[in-house]
Design an enzyme around this catalytic site. Structure first.
Site, PDB file in Angstrom:
ATOM      1  N   ASN A  38       0.846  -1.201   0.000  1.00  0.00           N
ATOM      2  CA  ASN A  38       0.000   0.000   0.000  1.00  0.00           C
ATOM      3  C   ASN A  38       0.877   1.245   0.000  1.00  0.00           C
ATOM      4  O   ASN A  38       1.938   1.296   0.641  1.00  0.00           O
ATOM      5  CB  ASN A  38      -0.991  -0.006   1.164  1.00  0.00           C
ATOM      6  CG  ASN A  38      -0.363  -0.123   2.531  1.00  0.00           C
ATOM      7  OD1 ASN A  38       0.623  -0.806   2.723  1.00  0.00           O
ATOM      8  ND2 ASN A  38      -0.954   0.548   3.506  1.00  0.00           N
ATOM      9  N   CYS A  49      -4.107   0.255  -2.508  1.00  0.00           N
ATOM     10  CA  CYS A  49      -3.927  -0.904  -1.628  1.00  0.00           C
ATOM     11  C   CYS A  49      -2.872  -1.846  -2.204  1.00  0.00           C
ATOM     12  O   CYS A  49      -2.585  -1.835  -3.415  1.00  0.00           O
ATOM     13  CB  CYS A  49      -5.230  -1.680  -1.508  1.00  0.00           C
ATOM     14  SG  CYS A  49      -6.547  -0.828  -0.652  1.00  0.00           S
ATOM     15  N   GLU A  51      -3.040  -5.043  -2.705  1.00  0.00           N
ATOM     16  CA  GLU A  51      -3.533  -6.035  -3.670  1.00  0.00           C
ATOM     17  C   GLU A  51      -3.564  -5.453  -5.084  1.00  0.00           C
ATOM     18  O   GLU A  51      -3.160  -6.091  -6.056  1.00  0.00           O
ATOM     19  CB  GLU A  51      -4.953  -6.484  -3.299  1.00  0.00           C
ATOM     20  CG  GLU A  51      -5.058  -7.190  -1.967  1.00  0.00           C
ATOM     21  CD  GLU A  51      -5.342  -6.245  -0.807  1.00  0.00           C
ATOM     22  OE1 GLU A  51      -4.800  -5.120  -0.783  1.00  0.00           O
ATOM     23  OE2 GLU A  51      -6.107  -6.651   0.082  1.00  0.00           O
ATOM     24  N   CYS A  82     -10.212  -5.025   0.965  1.00  0.00           N
ATOM     25  CA  CYS A  82     -11.304  -4.043   0.909  1.00  0.00           C
ATOM     26  C   CYS A  82     -12.199  -4.345  -0.296  1.00  0.00           C
ATOM     27  O   CYS A  82     -11.845  -5.127  -1.183  1.00  0.00           O
ATOM     28  CB  CYS A  82     -10.732  -2.622   0.832  1.00  0.00           C
ATOM     29  SG  CYS A  82     -10.144  -2.161  -0.806  1.00  0.00           S
ATOM     30  N   CYS A  85     -10.652  -3.759  -3.796  1.00  0.00           N
ATOM     31  CA  CYS A  85      -9.698  -4.803  -4.211  1.00  0.00           C
ATOM     32  C   CYS A  85     -10.417  -6.100  -4.564  1.00  0.00           C
ATOM     33  O   CYS A  85     -10.003  -6.809  -5.483  1.00  0.00           O
ATOM     34  CB  CYS A  85      -8.650  -5.029  -3.129  1.00  0.00           C
ATOM     35  SG  CYS A  85      -7.501  -3.642  -3.010  1.00  0.00           S
TER      36      CYS A  85
HETATM   37  N1  THU Z   1      -5.218  -1.595   2.691  1.00  0.00           N
HETATM   38  C1  THU Z   1      -4.659  -2.454   1.800  1.00  0.00           C
HETATM   39  O1  THU Z   1      -3.558  -2.208   1.296  1.00  0.00           O
HETATM   40  N2  THU Z   1      -5.338  -3.571   1.481  1.00  0.00           N
HETATM   41  C2  THU Z   1      -6.549  -3.915   2.002  1.00  0.00           C
HETATM   42  O2  THU Z   1      -7.172  -4.844   1.547  1.00  0.00           O
HETATM   43  C3  THU Z   1      -7.082  -3.166   3.145  1.00  0.00           C
HETATM   44  C4  THU Z   1      -6.537  -1.780   3.267  1.00  0.00           C
HETATM   45  C5  THU Z   1      -4.490  -0.374   3.056  1.00  0.00           C
HETATM   46  C6  THU Z   1      -5.091   0.883   2.518  1.00  0.00           C
HETATM   47  C7  THU Z   1      -4.534   1.893   3.498  1.00  0.00           C
HETATM   48  O3  THU Z   1      -3.259   2.295   3.049  1.00  0.00           O
HETATM   49  C8  THU Z   1      -4.366   1.131   4.788  1.00  0.00           C
HETATM   50  O4  THU Z   1      -4.449  -0.240   4.451  1.00  0.00           O
HETATM   51  C9  THU Z   1      -5.399   1.454   5.830  1.00  0.00           C
HETATM   52  O5  THU Z   1      -6.676   1.343   5.306  1.00  0.00           O
END
Ligand code: THU
Length: 126
Positions: A38, A49, A51, A82, A85
């Site tokens: 991320n 994110c 993913e 999320c 993703c």
């Molecule tokens: N985040 C991800 O990278 N992947 C996910 O599936 C959940 C959320 C990141 C986005 C943000 O930078 C941090 O986690 C907090 O939400």
């Protein structure tokens, strides 16, 4: 292996606002591995994110079919992808295997259809 690639990418995460580091890795149909993390923006909505970072990196390298996705964080409770993703994984991978993992050795594996049971895709536009 896939999990170690995700852990390594997680180290490079830029969670400049949340402090929450996420790593992900995808394996394509040829066994190639692509990782992502991320990266946050001061304009929060521009954050990407882990993913999607991993998947878009894979697409840029020519990958088009995927076998597995791994997502890793340091959280005791495994971190689910999320909604955005989940949608992009469906767009690019269809019903792929998704493993959630943490740094303490816990893992849980799903099919994406369990995480996104009523997907929106081209068929929805018929
Ligand atoms: N985040 C991800 O990278 N992947 C996910 O599936 C959940 C959320 C990141 C986005 C943000 O930078 C941090 O986690 C907090 O939400």
């Amino acid at each position: 292996m896939l999990l170690s690639a995700a852990k390594q990418a997680r180290e490079n995460a830029r969670p400049d606002y949340s402090g929450f580091k996420v790593g992900a890795a995808v394996e394509d149909s040829e066994g190639r591995i692509f990782a992502g993390c991320n990266v946050e923006s001061a304009s929060y909505g521009l954050t990407i994110c882990a993913e999607r970072s991993a998947l878009f990196t894979a697409v840029a390298a020519g990958a088009s079919a995927f076998r597995r996705v791994v997502v890793v964080t340091a959280a005791d409770k495994l971190t689910p992808p999320c909604g955005a993703c989940r949608q992009v994984m469906w767009d690019l991978c269809r019903d792929v295997e998704v493993t959630l993992a943490n740094l303490h050795g816990a893992t849980k594996t799903y099919q994406l259809s369990q995480l996104l049971p009523e997907p929106f895709d081209a068929k929805s536009l018929d």
